[in-house]
Scaffold this motif. Structure first.
Motif, PDB file in Angstrom:
ATOM      1  N   LEU A 118      25.330 -14.521 -67.721  1.00 30.35           N
ATOM      2  CA  LEU A 118      24.946 -14.989 -66.393  1.00 30.35           C
ATOM      3  C   LEU A 118      25.482 -16.406 -66.235  1.00 30.35           C
ATOM      4  N   VAL A 119      26.235 -16.647 -65.194  1.00 24.54           N
ATOM      5  CA  VAL A 119      26.735 -17.990 -64.905  1.00 24.54           C
ATOM      6  C   VAL A 119      26.052 -18.457 -63.626  1.00 24.54           C
ATOM      7  N   ASN A 120      25.486 -19.665 -63.633  1.00 25.88           N
ATOM      8  CA  ASN A 120      24.768 -20.120 -62.446  1.00 25.88           C
ATOM      9  C   ASN A 120      24.917 -21.616 -62.223  1.00 25.88           C
ATOM     10  N   SER A 121      24.722 -21.996 -60.986  1.00 30.85           N
ATOM     11  CA  SER A 121      24.712 -23.402 -60.610  1.00 30.85           C
ATOM     12  C   SER A 121      23.858 -23.536 -59.349  1.00 30.85           C
ATOM     13  N   GLY A 122      23.073 -24.612 -59.250  1.00 27.54           N
ATOM     14  CA  GLY A 122      22.176 -24.752 -58.124  1.00 27.54           C
ATOM     15  C   GLY A 122      22.157 -26.147 -57.530  1.00 27.54           C
ATOM     16  N   PHE A 123      21.394 -26.307 -56.463  1.00 27.48           N
ATOM     17  CA  PHE A 123      21.217 -27.608 -55.830  1.00 27.48           C
ATOM     18  C   PHE A 123      19.776 -27.733 -55.361  1.00 27.48           C
ATOM     19  N   TYR A 124      19.356 -28.970 -55.155  1.00 28.91           N
ATOM     20  CA  TYR A 124      17.992 -29.260 -54.722  1.00 28.91           C
ATOM     21  C   TYR A 124      17.966 -29.440 -53.211  1.00 28.91           C
ATOM     22  N   LEU A 125      17.071 -28.702 -52.554  1.00 28.74           N
ATOM     23  CA  LEU A 125      17.038 -28.668 -51.100  1.00 28.74           C
ATOM     24  C   LEU A 125      16.775 -30.042 -50.495  1.00 28.74           C
ATOM     25  N   ASP A 126      15.895 -30.837 -51.121  1.00 27.29           N
ATOM     26  CA  ASP A 126      15.537 -32.113 -50.502  1.00 27.29           C
ATOM     27  C   ASP A 126      16.641 -33.157 -50.577  1.00 27.29           C
ATOM     28  N   ASP A 127      17.750 -32.835 -51.250  1.00 24.13           N
ATOM     29  CA  ASP A 127      18.924 -33.711 -51.194  1.00 24.13           C
ATOM     30  C   ASP A 127      19.641 -33.573 -49.862  1.00 24.13           C
ATOM     31  N   TYR A 128      19.339 -32.511 -49.131  1.00 25.87           N
ATOM     32  CA  TYR A 128      20.073 -32.223 -47.895  1.00 25.87           C
ATOM     33  C   TYR A 128      19.163 -31.982 -46.697  1.00 25.87           C
ATOM     34  N   ILE A 129      17.903 -31.616 -46.946  1.00 28.54           N
ATOM     35  CA  ILE A 129      16.941 -31.354 -45.881  1.00 28.54           C
ATOM     36  C   ILE A 129      15.701 -32.205 -46.132  1.00 28.54           C
ATOM     37  N   TYR A 130      15.210 -32.890 -45.073  1.00 28.41           N
ATOM     38  CA  TYR A 130      13.999 -33.695 -45.221  1.00 28.41           C
ATOM     39  C   TYR A 130      12.771 -32.791 -45.174  1.00 28.41           C
ATOM     40  N   THR A 131      11.886 -32.952 -46.133  1.00 25.68           N
ATOM     41  CA  THR A 131      10.631 -32.216 -46.153  1.00 25.68           C
ATOM     42  C   THR A 131       9.494 -33.175 -46.511  1.00 25.68           C
ATOM     43  N   ASN A 132       8.291 -32.794 -46.168  1.00 25.36           N
ATOM     44  CA  ASN A 132       7.108 -33.557 -46.543  1.00 25.36           C
ATOM     45  C   ASN A 132       5.936 -32.583 -46.632  1.00 25.36           C
ATOM     46  N   ASP A 133       4.818 -33.039 -47.151  1.00 25.48           N
ATOM     47  CA  ASP A 133       3.669 -32.171 -47.356  1.00 25.48           C
ATOM     48  C   ASP A 133       2.396 -32.964 -47.089  1.00 25.48           C
ATOM     49  N   LEU A 134       1.468 -32.364 -46.347  1.00 24.20           N
ATOM     50  CA  LEU A 134       0.212 -33.049 -46.057  1.00 24.20           C
ATOM     51  C   LEU A 134      -0.496 -33.502 -47.327  1.00 24.20           C
ATOM     52  N   GLU A 135      -0.420 -32.683 -48.375  1.00 19.02           N
ATOM     53  CA  GLU A 135      -1.125 -33.011 -49.612  1.00 19.02           C
ATOM     54  C   GLU A 135      -0.549 -34.237 -50.303  1.00 19.02           C
ATOM     55  N   ASP A 136       0.703 -34.597 -49.971  1.00 15.96           N
ATOM     56  CA  ASP A 136       1.355 -35.723 -50.627  1.00 15.96           C
ATOM     57  C   ASP A 136       1.244 -37.024 -49.840  1.00 15.96           C
ATOM     58  N   LEU A 137       0.627 -36.985 -48.664  1.00 16.33           N
ATOM     59  CA  LEU A 137       0.594 -38.173 -47.811  1.00 16.33           C
ATOM     60  C   LEU A 137      -0.324 -39.259 -48.364  1.00 16.33           C
ATOM     61  N   GLU A 138       0.114 -40.505 -48.201  1.00 17.33           N
ATOM     62  CA  GLU A 138      -0.735 -41.651 -48.467  1.00 17.33           C
ATOM     63  C   GLU A 138      -1.292 -42.139 -47.121  1.00 17.33           C
ATOM     64  N   HIS A 139      -2.591 -42.104 -46.968  1.00 19.12           N
ATOM     65  CA  HIS A 139      -3.227 -42.504 -45.721  1.00 19.12           C
ATOM     66  C   HIS A 139      -3.688 -43.956 -45.793  1.00 19.12           C
ATOM     67  N   PHE A 140      -3.635 -44.637 -44.672  1.00 20.00           N
ATOM     68  CA  PHE A 140      -4.169 -45.991 -44.582  1.00 20.00           C
ATOM     69  C   PHE A 140      -5.286 -46.000 -43.548  1.00 20.00           C
ATOM     70  N   SER A 141      -6.164 -46.988 -43.656  1.00 20.58           N
ATOM     71  CA  SER A 141      -7.352 -47.034 -42.818  1.00 20.58           C
ATOM     72  C   SER A 141      -7.116 -47.878 -41.568  1.00 20.58           C
ATOM     73  N   ARG A 142      -7.615 -47.354 -40.426  1.00 16.99           N
ATOM     74  CA  ARG A 142      -7.637 -48.110 -39.171  1.00 16.99           C
ATOM     75  C   ARG A 142      -8.961 -47.822 -38.463  1.00 16.99           C
ATOM     76  N   PHE A 143      -9.427 -48.748 -37.693  1.00 19.61           N
ATOM     77  CA  PHE A 143     -10.646 -48.565 -36.902  1.00 19.61           C
ATOM     78  C   PHE A 143     -11.833 -48.141 -37.773  1.00 19.61           C
ATOM     79  N   GLY A 144     -11.919 -48.674 -38.996  1.00 18.36           N
ATOM     80  CA  GLY A 144     -13.020 -48.281 -39.863  1.00 18.36           C
ATOM     81  C   GLY A 144     -12.732 -46.984 -40.593  1.00 18.36           C
ATOM     82  N   ASP A 145     -13.546 -45.954 -40.341  1.00 19.77           N
ATOM     83  CA  ASP A 145     -13.396 -44.680 -41.051  1.00 19.77           C
ATOM     84  C   ASP A 145     -12.414 -43.749 -40.344  1.00 19.77           C
TER      85      ASP A 145
END
Length: 302
Positions: A170-197
């Motif tokens: 088997l001969v194979n070669s691959g690439f990583y999608l995020d090198d070419y397409i922007y993605t993000n995930d709600l679980e990875d977000l860093e939130h900051f506080s405004r207006f209290g809570d």
């Protein structure tokens, strides 16, 4: 519905509302042509990467056909056409023994047929099944760390069958999608506080990415704790809220609009607005701005 599909649907509805508000001008031929070109270029970059992977695997197989196993040392040479950065050729025997693995030579000789990705996907078996299929080739996607990293990224790998004497490889070669397409995930977000809570995370903002995306809208993930609120303010641009969870009230020029899961609300530009969580759980929603949110576009009001 997946988070990605949900975001795309919300964004489509939001853009339509922003068009209606006059913030986006779809009949501008010059702008439309520019946007079309951006989409074409992004598509072509991804398509080009897929074609490059296929071409590299085919070229490696041609070298194997010519030299047999004597081709393997060439695949290990760093800064060559076969191996540079996170691009490389990998070769397995059909029974799952990895014989060429440039990023980690100590990994050669291992039985990898039972390899699973970080989500438990059996991509080792999938490599073998793809190569031994009637077509003899195909793509396999899975999550795997980039060389030198520990967190996984989405990878697409082209796998193709070849033989040396009576041995199948088997001969194979691959690439990583995020090198070419922007993605993000709600679980990875860093939130900051405004207006209290109240907590805000930038799901998408063109100024917080390292990619030239050529777009000018933003999507924030907003969380308002029970009994708390966003104070009265105005945005110079139109804004769209899409509720993910919870209940509340959005006041637009002191007129109440009830919020609940699945509700989408368009807030006209230069309108006084405030939002209150009236429920017993977090009120979560997307706040979509076009142009992208900027401090200069926001004004606090009494």
């Amino acid at each position: 519905m997946s988070e990605l599909k949900k975001i795309l649907c919300v964004l489509s509805m939001a853009i339509l509302l922003l068009v209606a508000a006059g913030c986006v001008q779809p009949d501008n031929t010059e702008m439309s042509e520019q946007e079309d070109q951006i989409i074409i270029e992004a598509h072509n970059e991804l398509l080009s990467q897929k074609q490059d992977r296929i071409a590299l695997v085919n070229a490696a197989i041609e070298l194997i056909d010519e030299k047999g196993e004597l081709a393997f040392p060439e695949f290990r040479e760093n800064n060559s056409q076969w191996y540079h950065d996170d691009s490389y050729i990998t070769v397995w025997k059909a029974e799952g023994i990895r014989v060429v693995y440039p990023p980690k030579a100590s990994g050669e000789g291992e039985d990898v047929k039972d390899l699973e990705d970080y989500n438990g996907k059996p991509f080792g078996r999938m490599f073998i099944d793809t190569a031994l299929s009637e077509e003899g080739e195909g793509w396999v996607d899975y999550y795997w760390p980039k060389p030198g990293e520990t967190s996984p990224s989405k990878k697409y790998t082209f796998v193709k069958r070849t033989t040396i004497d009576n041995q199948t490889y088997l001969v194979n070669s691959g690439f990583y999608l995020d090198d070419y397409i922007y993605t993000n995930d709600l679980e990875d977000l860093e939130h900051f506080s405004r207006f209290g809570d109240v907590f805000i995370g930038n799901l998408f903002h063109p100024e917080t990415t390292d990619k030239e995306l050529e777009v000018n809208y933003s999507i924030a993930h907003v969380i308002i704790k029970p009994g708390k609120s966003i104070e009265s303010h105005m945005m110079k641009n139109p804004e769209v809220y899409y509720v993910l969870e919870g209940e509340g009230v959005l006041y637009i020029e002191d007129m109440p609009v009830e919020l609940s899961k699945g509700k989408l609300v368009h807030i006209p530009a230069n309108s006084k607005q405030s939002t209150e969580n009236t429920g017993h759980v977090d009120l979560e929603f997307f706040a979509i701005n076009e142009p992208a949110w900027a401090e200069g576009n926001e004004e606090m009001v009494e």
